[in-house]
Design a protein around this motif. Structure first.
Motif: not given
Lengths: 459, 459
Positions: A7, A10, A12, A14-16, A22, A45, A47-48, A51
């Motif tokens: 893969r 990614v 981090d 960019a998304v989430g 954190r 956000h 939603a984050d 998480d």
């Protein structure tokens, strides 16, 4: 061969959840620095943030929630799951929870309340206004995982004789509309939906036309007690973004939108995956103790089937005493059958879930699986027959090894497809118990065929 | 214990393919009755027709496609998958396929063309107009499973200084808009998205306001080469219905909508489930021969690991010759470890995929798994120790049985969580190879611990 898929890494950012944010929040939690904490949370956000909260320890969670105090975004509750949600409700107390619920959309508030344990639910209900309480009770009255639980109550509905211009005026003047909507439902005099109009069509249409002339007939109405899995299927199959929900009399009750469906799809496939693995869905959030107890159940069932298989071996102890090679080779027969069965089982369970496997093609699929099992059985029989001969220098042993391999791989293939089909026919989710049944079959058949043939032909 | 879930019976008429219509079509196909066939097909949604076609045999498919002839809905192609899609393209020929493609949205046409084999692709390309060919080539130039493949090219984009009234006028006059859209993208002078406006907000706003004043800042822009799994995560996390896609210079390139995302979510979770089971995603559609070959690969790997485990048994043949009970009990040790490992593995793979398991909590999760494995190990050690003693009347054998059970269940728990974590760290999809590695560990450790301890303590 299915090749390992590399893969792309990614970012981090960019998304989430952002790694830096954190780290900042965790540091502020550790230092119990309320100001730094609030500043960092403000940039997240909701939603984050949810998480992140799910990844914290109990103690860290307590500090964070206390620091947020009254600034806690009510939406946070609807983004949390299972045990963590209950814990956070405990932390903010019944009054805080009730206040948050009163600010949420009905579907979200019902979701949150449903996750609460009985005592919490009672306490929170007592703090709610009568109006809110009635609305939530009515929401909770729909069966779990039904369309009624997913839907928003507020829907923009207009009569079919209204002109586009009148609809536009209504939308501009009416304050009490849902936060976000994607289509307008056209209803008759009895509040029964007769059609829907996507918003872009309204924007593109001349204001003089009656709305009934530009609507699409209401084809995909969702009954209020339809299972959410079926609702998700409807959205996927017909590429819907929104669907009207009707009560038992066919009257408009609400609307489900695509953003709710994404969660349902993931939850349903996830549920199947977890069931197949013999674990509970919320496993990672549970305490060591709850996880241990939940998993114990399946392990105990597995112990029973393993003993059954061992009893089969025990029937042939005399043969094993004479030919130790039997003990060495028998796990291979069981393992290959088990693997062939798992492959077939995976395909059967998934295709039953996606309705690719139906009564229309069940016979053809079973036949195909038997054939695939037989072909691979013959190929592996040749391979292991050779191995048995080379390893122990005994061609008769190789022959027994080979024959039992064919028998067990066909048995595995048949069990892998028949067992989920039968469970499904009886209305039992094929994901749940198939794995245990299927490997029991391949263990028992594998040991019995191999040791039985050996006892017959070699002694 | 996870209890069997009784599902409510679902009426087939409500969702998806109607059984009666299916029967009618199959009967018409068998009778080769073109008129009855066309009449029945006319009553089907194209998505349901696609499902039906996927369930037919090759011969039935040929008859159905021939009967439809030029009436074939181009959308049908974009609803078919894998081998069946290739077969249908073969049946309607390169010219027919090219004609259908020219009527599809770019993303759908690119999807169809991508599924074609190389020769088909060349032949179809040759039949396309220059314009269509260039557009499709540009679509195919984006990496597979990237946002570029998912997006529609046509997006409604307006400058930030336009008033709402001007936007409304533009929408009413412009003929060349996408079929369906849910938000308008606001762009700057360089075509870079600066914000988005949901359609309902436009409908609710006074016509004099500039659109820039009511837009939401463009927070969730999707880079054109973002992996579709990440795009799906973005939609789920932030509950999006539509998102603007930008090229490498940050300029607006297209838009992804929620109806495409539902498919992605299902496909990605499905891919993981199928990988875990060691089968290909399109398995049910493949021929017996392709399925047999694909599955052979994993079975062959499994044979290798099974032989490895048997070699471990072979090291202790002297012990087995003396105590046959060892051969009878050893599969139980291996099986319990394997089952505990599979449970842990299922949780690890799924929570890695949903980003619930991250570097932030990896250590805590590993610790928890080890603890759960140890607790259940001790409990089952007590149970099987008793069973070993009762079955063979040998308390020393029971002790060895019990000790090896603890060792193997902890080993299984650790392998189940560590192996996916390590694979993920190296950028390899943890779903793919974990299962084989993990059961190899529990077989080898299980046999070695049990037989080794027996050789040490009992002989």
């Amino acid at each position: 061969m299915v090749e390992p898929q590399l893969r792309e890494p990614v970012e981090d950012t960019a998304v989430g959840l952002d790694e830096a944010v954190r780290g900042e929040i965790v540091a502020a939690v550790e230092a119990e620095d309320t100001n730094a904490l609030r500043a960092a949370v403000d940039r997240l956000h909701v939603a984050d943030l949810a998480d992140l909260i799910e990844q914290l320890s109990h103690e860290q969670r307590r500090i964070l929630i206390a620091a947020l105090g009254d600034d806690l975004d009510p939406e946070l509750l609807s983004e949390l799951h299972g045990p963590v949600l209950t814990e956070v409700m405990e932390l903010i107390g019944p009054r805080g929870t009730a206040e948050a619920l009163s600010q949420l959309d009905t579907d979200d508030a019902v979701y949150v309340l449903n996750e609460a344990d009985d005592e919490q639910q009672r306490e929170v209900m007592a703090e709610l206004s009568v109006e809110d309480r009635l609305m939530l009770q009515s929401g909770l009255s729909y069966p779990e995982e039904s369309a009624g639980r997913l839907m928003q109550r507020d829907v923009v509905a207009v009569a079919d004789f209204w002109t586009v211009g009148r609809v536009l005026q209504y939308l501009r003047r009416e304050a009490d509309l849902p936060d976000r909507f994607y289509e307008i439902v056209v209803i008759d005099g009895d509040r029964r939906p007769v059609g829907t109009v996507p918003l872009d069509r309204i924007l593109r249409t001349n204001a003089d036309l009656p709305i009934g002339m530009i609507m699409e007939p209401a084809e995909h109405l969702v009954p209020v007690d339809m299972d959410q899995e079926e609702v998700a299927f409807l959205f996927q199959q017909y590429r819907l973004v929104s669907a009207a929900v009707v009560d038992r009399d066919g009257r408009l009750a609400g609307a489900v939108t695509a953003d709710d469906i994404a969660d349902v799809i993931e939850a349903e496939v996830e549920e199947d995956a977890m069931l197949l693995g013999g674990v509970a869905e919320t496993d990672i959030q549970e305490t060591v103790w709850t996880t241990t107890r939940t998993r114990f159940a399946w392990l105990f069932v597995n112990l029973g089937t393993a003993i059954l298989a061992s009893a089969v071996i025990g029937m042939f102890d005399a043969a094993i005493e004479k030919i130790v090679a039997l003990a060495i080779l028998m796990p291979i027969v069981a393992s290959m059958g088990g693997n062939a069965a798992t492959q077939t089982l995976t395909v059967a369970v998934r295709t039953l879930a996606t309705k690719e496997l139906t009564t229309a093609n069940a016979r053809r699929v079973v036949l195909k699986e038997a054939l695939v099992g037989a072909i691979n059985g013959v190929v592996f029989a040749a391979i292991v027959g050779g191995i048995g001969f080379l390893w122990f220098g005994d061609w008769e042993l190789g022959l027994v090894f080979a024959m039992s391999m064919i028998i067990n791989m066909v048995a595995g293939a048949l069990a892998g497809v028949m067992i989920p089909l039968v469970l499904d026919r009886f209305g039992i989710d094929p994901a749940i118990a198939s794995g245990v049944f299927v490997t029991t079959v391949t263990d028992v058949v594998g040991f019995f065929a191999f040791l039985g043939l050996a006892a017959l032909l070699l002694l």
